[in-house]
Design a protein around this motif. Structure first.
Motif: not given
Length: 208
Positions: A28, A36-37, A40, A50, A59, A63, A75
């Protein structure tokens, strides 16, 4: 078929030499404020899997989250956030670019874009980095709840037209708040990781 609700944290990596051995992975990627997080976490039905922050760009590493043995969701560092040291930003860019071009285990890339502001310059750069691999790309147009139904449909249509030169790119609307598009996105990711008919083959390889 396994579920993204099985996702659990596996490892954090800051250098390519430390990447784990895997069977299959889907990454991702997205601008630091694109959600984004949150996407997820929504797909995993987990509020803190996340890390999300009111300060974009937190970030800074790759990950890994494991679904089943050897099968992972990855991630990637958020890109495009200016207020980080230049050396850190260059490290991210080098890490991202090399990972995307060279990672054999990578089966596909999910690119997160804010549905209100899709296809910014760095989004295009991300697509152009990865498209030459020939691997599939799925664009999640997040925060679609911020738009009217008409506006959402228009954005979806325009993004599809803009990337039509790349047949391996698909596009959908997504909302972490309203849980819109969750089933479609999960089906896409799991399909890349396991295939519709080869789940047993993937798991057999992981256990070999």
């Amino acid at each position: 078929m396994p579920s993204l609700q099985q996702l659990k944290f596996f490892i954090t990596v800051n250098h390519l030499v430390d990447l784990p051995q895997t069977v299959a992975e889907v990454a991702f990627a997205g601008r630091s404020n694109a959600g984004k997080s949150s996407a997820i976490n929504t797909l995993a039905k987990h509020t803190r899997l996340a890390f999300t922050s009111k300060t974009p760009g937190r970030t800074q590493h790759i990950n890994y989250f494991e679904i089943t043995d050897g099968v992972h969701v990855v991630d990637l560092p958020g890109y495009g956030y200016a207020q980080v040291p230049n050396a850190v930003r260059k490290h991210w860019e080098g890490l991202l670019g090399e990972y995307l071009r060279s990672r054999d285990e990578l089966k596909g890339l999910v690119v997160i874009m804010d549905s209100r502001h899709p296809l910014k310059d760095l989004d295009w750069q991300m697509l152009e980095w990865f498209a030459p691999t020939g691997k599939p790309i799925h664009i999640l147009l997040t925060k679609s709840d911020k738009l009217t139904r008409q506006e959402s449909a228009k954005q979806l249509s325009e993004v599809k037209k803009a990337v039509a030169e790349w047949p391996q790119i698909s596009v959908q609307l997504f909302s972490s708040l309203k849980k819109t598009g969750v089933e479609e996105a999960e089906k896409r990711v799991l399909g890349w990781l396991y295939g519709e008919d080869d789940t047993d083959a993937v798991e057999e390889k992981a256990n070999a």
